[in-house]
Design a protein around this motif. Sequence first.
Motif, PDB file in Angstrom:
ATOM      1  N   GLU A  97      -3.461   2.577  18.181  1.00 47.45           N
ATOM      2  CA  GLU A  97      -2.278   2.863  17.471  1.00 47.45           C
ATOM      3  C   GLU A  97      -1.080   1.895  17.771  1.00 47.45           C
ATOM      4  N   LEU A  98      -0.964   1.267  18.772  1.00 52.58           N
ATOM      5  CA  LEU A  98       0.358   0.714  19.257  1.00 52.58           C
ATOM      6  C   LEU A  98      -0.070  -0.624  18.749  1.00 52.58           C
ATOM      7  N   GLY A  99      -1.401  -1.042  18.583  1.00 50.52           N
ATOM      8  CA  GLY A  99      -1.726  -2.575  18.000  1.00 50.52           C
ATOM      9  C   GLY A  99      -2.514  -3.237  19.062  1.00 50.52           C
ATOM     10  N   ALA A 100      -3.218  -2.493  19.936  1.00 49.98           N
ATOM     11  CA  ALA A 100      -4.260  -3.454  20.848  1.00 49.98           C
ATOM     12  C   ALA A 100      -5.580  -3.800  19.938  1.00 49.98           C
ATOM     13  N   ASN A 101      -5.823  -4.999  20.208  1.00 47.89           N
ATOM     14  CA  ASN A 101      -7.129  -5.259  19.364  1.00 47.89           C
ATOM     15  C   ASN A 101      -8.197  -4.884  19.764  1.00 47.89           C
ATOM     16  N   ASP A 102      -8.452  -4.751  21.192  1.00 47.35           N
ATOM     17  CA  ASP A 102      -9.945  -4.146  21.705  1.00 47.35           C
ATOM     18  C   ASP A 102      -9.644  -3.186  23.228  1.00 47.35           C
ATOM     19  N   PHE A 103     -10.586  -2.487  23.384  1.00 45.29           N
ATOM     20  CA  PHE A 103     -10.486  -1.928  24.626  1.00 45.29           C
ATOM     21  C   PHE A 103     -11.656  -1.825  25.521  1.00 45.29           C
ATOM     22  N   LEU A 104     -11.669  -2.003  26.667  1.00 42.99           N
ATOM     23  CA  LEU A 104     -12.730  -2.065  27.531  1.00 42.99           C
ATOM     24  C   LEU A 104     -12.390  -1.018  28.742  1.00 42.99           C
ATOM     25  N   SER A 105     -13.578  -0.631  29.139  1.00 46.22           N
ATOM     26  CA  SER A 105     -13.511   0.535  30.194  1.00 46.22           C
ATOM     27  C   SER A 105     -13.963  -0.216  31.322  1.00 46.22           C
ATOM     28  N   LYS A 106     -13.206   0.312  32.548  1.00 50.51           N
ATOM     29  CA  LYS A 106     -13.686  -0.182  33.889  1.00 50.51           C
ATOM     30  C   LYS A 106     -14.881   0.729  34.221  1.00 50.51           C
ATOM     31  N   PRO A 107     -15.685   0.135  35.090  1.00 50.14           N
ATOM     32  CA  PRO A 107     -15.931  -1.114  35.544  1.00 50.14           C
ATOM     33  C   PRO A 107     -16.164  -2.117  34.308  1.00 50.14           C
ATOM     34  N   ILE A 108     -15.559  -3.333  34.394  1.00 52.79           N
ATOM     35  CA  ILE A 108     -15.955  -4.284  33.277  1.00 52.79           C
ATOM     36  C   ILE A 108     -16.935  -5.262  33.434  1.00 52.79           C
ATOM     37  N   SER A 109     -17.571  -5.558  32.575  1.00 53.67           N
ATOM     38  CA  SER A 109     -18.586  -6.653  32.765  1.00 53.67           C
ATOM     39  C   SER A 109     -17.966  -7.996  32.351  1.00 53.67           C
ATOM     40  N   PRO A 110     -17.686  -8.837  33.288  1.00 56.00           N
ATOM     41  CA  PRO A 110     -17.027 -10.230  33.078  1.00 56.00           C
ATOM     42  C   PRO A 110     -17.824 -10.924  32.009  1.00 56.00           C
ATOM     43  N   SER A 111     -19.063 -10.775  31.647  1.00 52.41           N
ATOM     44  CA  SER A 111     -19.548 -11.484  30.566  1.00 52.41           C
ATOM     45  C   SER A 111     -19.355 -10.904  29.278  1.00 52.41           C
ATOM     46  N   GLU A 112     -19.107  -9.597  29.348  1.00 51.77           N
ATOM     47  CA  GLU A 112     -18.804  -9.029  28.116  1.00 51.77           C
ATOM     48  C   GLU A 112     -17.317  -9.141  27.764  1.00 51.77           C
ATOM     49  N   LEU A 113     -16.377  -9.218  28.854  1.00 51.68           N
ATOM     50  CA  LEU A 113     -15.160  -9.712  28.559  1.00 51.68           C
ATOM     51  C   LEU A 113     -15.047 -11.003  27.949  1.00 51.68           C
ATOM     52  N   LEU A 114     -15.632 -11.992  28.547  1.00 46.89           N
ATOM     53  CA  LEU A 114     -15.699 -13.492  27.646  1.00 46.89           C
ATOM     54  C   LEU A 114     -16.278 -13.142  26.417  1.00 46.89           C
ATOM     55  N   VAL A 115     -17.162 -12.382  26.003  1.00 48.37           N
ATOM     56  CA  VAL A 115     -17.661 -12.513  24.439  1.00 48.37           C
ATOM     57  C   VAL A 115     -16.584 -11.831  23.713  1.00 48.37           C
ATOM     58  N   ARG A 116     -15.982 -10.974  24.171  1.00 48.02           N
ATOM     59  CA  ARG A 116     -14.910 -10.216  23.426  1.00 48.02           C
ATOM     60  C   ARG A 116     -13.524 -11.116  23.341  1.00 48.02           C
ATOM     61  N   VAL A 117     -13.226 -11.933  24.357  1.00 47.04           N
ATOM     62  CA  VAL A 117     -12.037 -12.675  24.323  1.00 47.04           C
ATOM     63  C   VAL A 117     -12.313 -13.737  23.218  1.00 47.04           C
ATOM     64  N   ALA A 118     -13.645 -14.256  23.112  1.00 47.23           N
ATOM     65  CA  ALA A 118     -13.958 -15.321  22.453  1.00 47.23           C
ATOM     66  C   ALA A 118     -14.028 -14.783  20.952  1.00 47.23           C
ATOM     67  N   LYS A 119     -14.290 -13.530  20.645  1.00 44.88           N
ATOM     68  CA  LYS A 119     -14.419 -13.006  19.562  1.00 44.88           C
ATOM     69  C   LYS A 119     -12.967 -12.638  18.709  1.00 44.88           C
ATOM     70  N   GLU A 120     -12.038 -12.200  19.751  1.00 40.84           N
ATOM     71  CA  GLU A 120     -10.903 -11.689  19.205  1.00 40.84           C
ATOM     72  C   GLU A 120      -9.961 -13.248  18.995  1.00 40.84           C
ATOM     73  N   LEU A 121     -10.144 -14.235  19.782  1.00 40.13           N
ATOM     74  CA  LEU A 121      -9.386 -15.478  19.606  1.00 40.13           C
ATOM     75  C   LEU A 121      -9.882 -16.176  18.317  1.00 40.13           C
ATOM     76  N   LYS A 122     -11.149 -16.117  17.955  1.00 41.80           N
ATOM     77  CA  LYS A 122     -11.941 -16.622  16.781  1.00 41.80           C
ATOM     78  C   LYS A 122     -11.161 -15.953  15.442  1.00 41.80           C
ATOM     79  N   LYS A 123     -11.138 -14.661  15.631  1.00 44.64           N
ATOM     80  CA  LYS A 123     -10.793 -13.665  14.680  1.00 44.64           C
ATOM     81  C   LYS A 123      -9.069 -14.143  14.342  1.00 44.64           C
ATOM     82  N   ASN A 124      -8.561 -14.194  15.345  1.00 44.42           N
ATOM     83  CA  ASN A 124      -6.939 -14.644  15.341  1.00 44.42           C
ATOM     84  C   ASN A 124      -6.775 -15.906  14.772  1.00 44.42           C
TER      85      ASN A 124
END
Length: 128
Positions: A97-124
Amino acid sequence: MTNQTSILLAEDDELLAALLRHRLEKGGYQVLVSRDGKEVKEYLSQTIPDMIICDIMMPYFSGMELIDFVRNELKLNVPIIIISSAGNEENVLNAFELGANDFLSKPISPSELLVRVAKELKKNKFEA
């Protein structure tokens, strides 16, 4: 000045911050780590990163306050990914609601984070 994609990683857990920084840098990103909300605000007053990855619970200034600050005070459309061990539904919904683009719960998979980062940057890029 490099044209590497810059990521501001706001995380007060030093071990997790080091791990995520290492994986993001291996992924080709330039990473700046801030340990608390004050550092984040100081950094954002001088530099705008290509993306912000932020923990919800941080000293001085929470992730929720950070989203609000970036979206409403700075009026920035920088992608924000929230990471949190407090991944309850209320926090997730508030973050979006405040404007976050994505949300990951800990413990975080670094590989999943990389995929989501790439996806958001591409979308942006397409929305820019």
